[in-house]
Design a protein around this motif. Structure first.
Motif, mmCIF file in Angstrom:
data_model
loop_
_atom_site.group_PDB
_atom_site.id
_atom_site.type_symbol
_atom_site.label_atom_id
_atom_site.label_comp_id
_atom_site.label_asym_id
_atom_site.label_seq_id
_atom_site.Cartn_x
_atom_site.Cartn_y
_atom_site.Cartn_z
ATOM 1 N N GLU A 1 117.839 59.202 -71.652
ATOM 2 C CA GLU A 1 118.021 59.041 -70.034
ATOM 3 C C GLU A 1 119.404 58.801 -69.800
ATOM 4 O O GLU A 1 119.902 59.242 -68.376
ATOM 5 N N ASN A 2 119.944 58.175 -70.543
ATOM 6 C CA ASN A 2 121.518 57.857 -69.853
ATOM 7 C C ASN A 2 122.545 58.754 -70.280
ATOM 8 O O ASN A 2 123.835 58.420 -70.549
ATOM 9 N N THR A 3 122.240 59.889 -70.919
ATOM 10 C CA THR A 3 123.081 60.950 -71.444
ATOM 11 C C THR A 3 124.010 61.620 -70.156
ATOM 12 O O THR A 3 123.491 61.471 -68.940
ATOM 13 N N VAL A 4 125.301 61.686 -70.412
ATOM 14 C CA VAL A 4 126.061 62.257 -69.100
ATOM 15 C C VAL A 4 126.402 63.646 -69.667
ATOM 16 O O VAL A 4 126.555 63.935 -70.775
ATOM 17 N N TYR A 5 126.432 64.315 -68.428
ATOM 18 C CA TYR A 5 126.711 65.914 -68.778
ATOM 19 C C TYR A 5 127.837 66.380 -67.839
ATOM 20 O O TYR A 5 128.174 65.763 -67.048
ATOM 21 N N TYR A 6 128.359 67.583 -68.590
ATOM 22 C CA TYR A 6 129.434 68.363 -67.774
ATOM 23 C C TYR A 6 128.842 69.766 -68.055
ATOM 24 O O TYR A 6 128.947 70.305 -69.074
ATOM 25 N N LEU B 1 138.876 71.205 -68.109
ATOM 26 C CA LEU B 1 138.884 70.245 -69.053
ATOM 27 C C LEU B 1 139.012 68.717 -68.620
ATOM 28 O O LEU B 1 138.271 67.640 -69.137
ATOM 29 N N GLY B 2 140.009 68.748 -67.532
ATOM 30 C CA GLY B 2 139.822 67.237 -67.064
ATOM 31 C C GLY B 2 138.870 66.920 -66.299
ATOM 32 O O GLY B 2 138.455 65.590 -66.442
ATOM 33 N N GLY B 3 138.092 67.700 -65.913
ATOM 34 C CA GLY B 3 136.822 67.344 -65.234
ATOM 35 C C GLY B 3 135.677 66.972 -66.464
ATOM 36 O O GLY B 3 134.899 65.910 -66.102
ATOM 37 N N SER B 4 135.841 67.543 -67.305
ATOM 38 C CA SER B 4 134.802 67.044 -68.304
ATOM 39 C C SER B 4 135.182 65.720 -69.043
ATOM 40 O O SER B 4 134.405 64.868 -69.294
ATOM 41 N N VAL B 5 136.554 65.459 -69.382
ATOM 42 C CA VAL B 5 137.109 64.268 -69.699
ATOM 43 C C VAL B 5 136.711 63.151 -69.040
ATOM 44 O O VAL B 5 136.274 62.020 -69.403
ATOM 45 N N GLN C 1 133.384 60.141 -69.660
ATOM 46 C CA GLN C 1 134.102 58.737 -70.137
ATOM 47 C C GLN C 1 133.533 57.814 -70.637
ATOM 48 O O GLN C 1 134.029 56.805 -71.349
ATOM 49 N N ASP C 2 132.146 57.749 -70.217
ATOM 50 C CA ASP C 2 131.326 56.453 -70.574
ATOM 51 C C ASP C 2 130.602 56.878 -71.763
ATOM 52 O O ASP C 2 129.674 55.884 -72.000
ATOM 53 N N ALA C 3 130.654 57.891 -72.400
ATOM 54 C CA ALA C 3 129.963 58.127 -73.720
ATOM 55 C C ALA C 3 130.682 57.621 -74.914
ATOM 56 O O ALA C 3 131.886 57.439 -74.881
ATOM 57 N N ASP C 4 129.759 57.126 -76.057
ATOM 58 C CA ASP C 4 130.256 56.962 -77.337
ATOM 59 C C ASP C 4 130.538 58.004 -78.120
ATOM 60 O O ASP C 4 131.268 58.352 -79.177
ATOM 61 N N LEU C 5 129.555 59.215 -78.037
ATOM 62 C CA LEU C 5 129.531 60.402 -78.673
ATOM 63 C C LEU C 5 129.675 61.647 -77.800
ATOM 64 O O LEU C 5 128.575 61.774 -77.025
#
Length: 274
Positions: free
Chosen positions: A99-104, A129-133, A137-141
């Protein structure tokens, strides 16, 4: 990635691996990692048969070689197939990933920017790319999911096909801030006998091109078209991710992921893996 590939057998392997790596189905009692997904989403191509490997979701035996690997994942992908829309948005709105997965999921395309406008294409890709980074930013993997795979010498990032590839310098921003990275790569069709050497060559290239990260590994998926998933761990995640890859190969997944590679060579489900 293209929307039309959603729930293809490649998706089954992709999300099965990610669920294991972040700890959703690892069963090892260790830490959960927060996942970030960057789809290098390009417009759907028309006219070929890619994305056709979906019959595995029609098997009626509950103990089939797919569903027994991860019943929750299998059933979730089957529900998506039964719907009307085939898109990554369906994955984002499901329980496939934590549920806490972040997406681009911003599309990467040079539509409207002619080939002669080199600087505009470079700027557009850099902004994407800057938008993805920023978004991840809060992901571990972080999982990078290109349509084709890692860069090859014959393709440049500003060509029409450029958005289908991940380039090495696009991996580094995530690694630089302490995130581990997984990159999808669709292996060229040359016969599976050549795949192990292709994977070893790519691992060696990674070690040269991203010198501060010395421990890349790869999982080899053999359903549909052959694919590799390259794992670039930070020091903090290296042992954990290696352990989870080895454990996956000792499970029902081993018929789909038969080999694990690192710079030392190919490792199989034997007692010396860990």
């Amino acid at each position: 990635m293209q929307d039309r590939f959603t729930y293809d057998v490649g998706d089954f392997g992709k999300y099965g691996l990610l669920r294991r790596l972040v700890g959703t189905t690892a069963g090892d009692g260790r830490q959960l990692l927060r996942l970030g997904v960057c789809w290098y989403l390009v417009p759907d191509a028309i006219g070929d048969k890619a994305g056709k490997h979906t019959g595995y979701l029609d098997l009626v035996d509950d103990d089939n070689q797919y569903r027994r690997c991860d019943p929750d994942l299998y059933d979730a992908l089957k529900r998506i197939k039964q719907g009307e829309e085939r898109s990554v948005r369906r994955v984002m709105g499901s329980a496939i990933l934590p549920e806490n997965t972040v997406y681009y999921a911003e599309r990467l395309t040079f539509a409207g920017i002619p080939p002669t406008k080199v600087n505009e294409r470079l700027a557009h890709r850099s902004a994407w790319l800057g938008g993805s980074v920023k978004a991840l930013q809060d992901a571990d993997l972080v999982f990078l999911d290109p349509d084709i795979g890692l860069e090859v010498a014959s393709k440049t990032r500003i060509r029409k096909s450029g958005p289908s590839y991940v380039f090495y310098d696009e991996v580094e921003p995530y690694l630089d801030r302490g995130q581990s990275v997984v990159v999808y790569d669709n292996l060229p069709y040359r016969g599976r006998g050549e795949d192990p050497q292709q994977i070893q060559n790519r691992l060696a290239e990674m070690s040269r091109r991203i010198q501060r990260f010395r421990h890349p590994s790869a999982m080899y998926f053999v359903r549909g078209t052959t694919r590799a998933f390259f794992i670039l761990p930070t020091d903090a995640h290296r042992d954990l991710l290696w352990h989870r890859c080895c454990a996956m190969m000792k499970s029902s997944w081993r018929v789909h992921f038969p080999s694990l590679f690192d710079l030392r060579g190919e490792w199989r489900t034997s007692g010396n893996q860990e």
